[in-house]
Design a protein around this motif. Structure first.
Motif, PDB file in Angstrom:
ATOM      1  N   ALA A 118     -17.980 124.966 -40.880  1.00 27.31           N
ATOM      2  CA  ALA A 118     -19.042 125.831 -41.427  1.00 27.31           C
ATOM      3  C   ALA A 118     -18.735 126.192 -42.877  1.00 27.31           C
ATOM      4  CB  ALA A 118     -19.147 127.104 -40.588  1.00 27.31           C
ATOM      5  N   GLY A 119     -19.717 126.034 -43.736  1.00 32.01           N
ATOM      6  CA  GLY A 119     -19.578 126.462 -45.133  1.00 32.01           C
ATOM      7  C   GLY A 119     -18.892 125.447 -46.034  1.00 32.01           C
TER       8      GLY A 119
ATOM      9  N   SER B  98     -13.118 127.518 -41.059  1.00 32.59           N
ATOM     10  CA  SER B  98     -14.440 127.884 -41.576  1.00 32.59           C
ATOM     11  C   SER B  98     -14.341 128.184 -43.073  1.00 32.59           C
ATOM     12  CB  SER B  98     -14.957 129.129 -40.843  1.00 32.59           C
ATOM     13  OG  SER B  98     -16.067 129.663 -41.530  1.00 32.59           O
TER      14      SER B  98
ATOM     15  N   ALA C 245     -17.351 129.584 -44.316  1.00 34.97           N
ATOM     16  CA  ALA C 245     -18.621 130.314 -44.420  1.00 34.97           C
ATOM     17  C   ALA C 245     -18.477 131.482 -45.388  1.00 34.97           C
ATOM     18  CB  ALA C 245     -19.040 130.813 -43.037  1.00 34.97           C
ATOM     19  N   ASP C 246     -19.481 131.708 -46.197  1.00 38.90           N
ATOM     20  CA  ASP C 246     -19.518 132.782 -47.205  1.00 38.90           C
ATOM     21  C   ASP C 246     -18.372 132.701 -48.210  1.00 38.90           C
ATOM     22  OD1 ASP C 246     -21.744 133.831 -45.880  1.00 38.90           O
ATOM     23  OD2 ASP C 246     -20.443 134.911 -44.474  1.00 38.90           O
TER      24      ASP C 246
END
Ligand SMILES: Cc1cc2nc3c(=O)[nH]c(=O)nc-3n(C[C@H](O)[C@H](O)[C@H](O)COP(=O)(O)OP(=O)(O)OC[C@H]3O[C@@H](n4cnc5c(N)ncnc54)[C@H](O)[C@@H]3O)c2cc1C
Length: 436
Positions: free
Chosen positions: A119-120, A240, A242-243
């Motif tokens: 993710a990301g 991950s 993400a963000d």
């Protein structure tokens, strides 16, 4: 009619095969076409120094049409090969795709960055395989320092000054080391940033780094990086991004403005997509003669090919420049032998060892039994790679870059605007509309 040779890929294997053909056959004896999406060969071992600013990016690439006069250089990509019909589908950089006919094909498309469903990752990470990525990283690192120096917000500042590299192979280690050298040098122009505010993390899935070198050299490198304040995380996976937060399998979460994905490559999918024989990891099955197993009129070598390593029976040659260049030189000779009905030679090369530059005048080198670390390792790294840079012209330019960066301070100007040259003009047009 002359035999038509199609070389797919203008990297190490493609370029050196073509150079070999230029030397070994008379002009007009064969028609050679070489296809590459960029139109230049990239000297990848110097990408880190280009990212760090020690070498001018243009000096790390060699334009194919300049080096291969008399050969047809096409800029674009081969998307499929129909070897039974001896035709390849070519997509030029502009305009519709068309078919290229050939008599003999050389598969030299190398490898691509290995992606993972994390993710990301696509939004927040950048790879490290092309000159574009190296130039981007250099501008990005300098841009992060400028951003941190221009805000008092501690969270923004910390994120901007935090750099994470995933992958403890040559490319990841060298990229991190050179970026750190660049940032350390540039700090003299940012008196509001303390060196201790910079955070560097190297993430490696296995328990060691630089697997192509003797384990002691990997251990030495970890020590050297830690001494410089790098947080080296072994046996850790990126789970991950993400963000923009790099979450690791060991529970660590690093909020970072720079995430570099250098976790290895995988063979070009071209051969598998074209129905040519590939092994379990997608490499073209090659013979020791650098022909494609069981397929007439097809040759392959380099990162995208599984070439038997005759010095280590049962194994295949590792994906590195040392094998790629040597294989290409033999491939050129074997191609000529094939055309003339002579017998082909087998590829046999015992790995000599390797070198890695760590910036800050440090490096590690292993050549046969000789092992060098620190300054001597750094000198060996530079001497080794300089020797293998194609053409005298490029060698001279790289040498001049090193001499200049030794005499003067490293250039620390951030040219991120080059990546979006249209934005200033568009803003000017918007202002014009507002004023009208
Ligand atoms: C950052 C980095 C550092 C490295 N450092 C070292 C080092 O210190 N020592 C070492 O020995 N090795 C090093 N390597 C590995 C070395 O660069 C490779 O092993 C070598 O480039 C392999 O040569 P190749 O010709 O197989 O592939 P490449 O040199 O990658 O060439 C493949 C070419 O094919 C083109 N291509 C791809 N797909 C297509 C298509 N469909 N149609 C047409 N063209 C296509 C690509 O654009 C590329 O130009 C490094 C690699 C990287 C990324």
């Amino acid at each position: 009619m002359n035999k038509r040779i199609l070389i797919i890929g203008g990297g190490y294997v493609g370029l050196y095969t073509a150079l070999g053909l230029r030397r070994l056959v008379r002009r007009g004896e064969v028609d050679v076409t070489i296809v590459d999406p960029r139109g230049y060969m990239t000297y990848q071992p110097f990408l880190a120094e280009a990212a760090g600013g020690a070498i001018e990016p243009r000096h790390v690439v060699a334009p194919l049409n300049r080096l291969l006069p008399g050969m047809r250089v096409l800029t674009g990509r081969v998307t499929n090969v129909d070897h039974d019909a001896r035709r390849a589908r070519f997509e030029p950089v502009r305009g519709p795709a068309y078919e290229l006919g050939y008599d003999i094909v050389v598969l030299a498309a190398g490898s691509i960055t290995r992606g993972m469903p994390i993710a990301g990752l696509a939004e927040h990470a950048v790879g490290f395989k092309t000159i574009g990525e190296a130039v981007h990283l250099r501008n990005h690192v300098l841009g992060q320092l400028a951003a941190a120096a221009s805000t008092d917000d501690p969270a923004i500042r910390r994120r901007a000054l935090t750099f994470v590299v995933v992958g403890g192979g040559f490319s990841g280690v060298e990229a991190l080391a050179e970026m750190q050298g660049l940032a350390d040098d540039a700090l003299r122009y940012h008196p509001r940033i303390e060196r201790a505010e910079l955070n560097w993390t190297l993430v490696e899935a296995k328990g060691a780094i630089l697997p192509e070198l003797a384990p002691e050299l990997g251990v030495w490198t970890i020590g050297a990086l830690r001494e410089r304040g790098v947080d080296v995380r072994l046996n850790a996976l990126l789970t991950s991004a993400a963000d923009g937060v790099a979450a690791l399998s060991d529970g660590t979460a690093v909020d970072t403005g720079t995430l570099v994905w250098a976790a290895g490559g995988r063979p070009s999918p071209l051969a598998a997509d074209s129905g040519l024989p590939v092994d379990a990891i997608g490499r073209v099955k090659a013979t020791a003669y650098l022909t494609v197993e069981g397929i007439p009129d097809a040759f392959a070598a380099g990162d995208g090919a599984a070439v038997p390593d005759l010095t280590r029976p049962g194994e295949f040659t590792a994906p590195n420049a040392q094998h790629a260049v040597r294989q290409a030189k033999l491939l050129g000779r074997n191609l000529v032998a094939y055309l003339k009905g002579r017998s082909l030679k087998e590829y046999r090369h015992a790995y000599l060892g390797s070198v890695a530059g760590l910036g800050h005048h440090q490096g590690v080198a292993q050549v046969y039994r000789i092992r060098l670390t620190g300054f001597l390792g750094w000198l060996a790294h530079r001497a080794y790679h300089l020797a293998w840079v194609p053409t005298f012209n490029h060698k001279a330019r790289v040498l001049a870059d090193w001499a200049l960066s030794g005499l003067f301070r490293r250039e620390a100007v951030q040219l991120g605007g080059l990546e979006h040259p249209e934005s200033d003009f568009q803003e000017a047009l918007r202002e014009h509309v507002k004023a009208a």
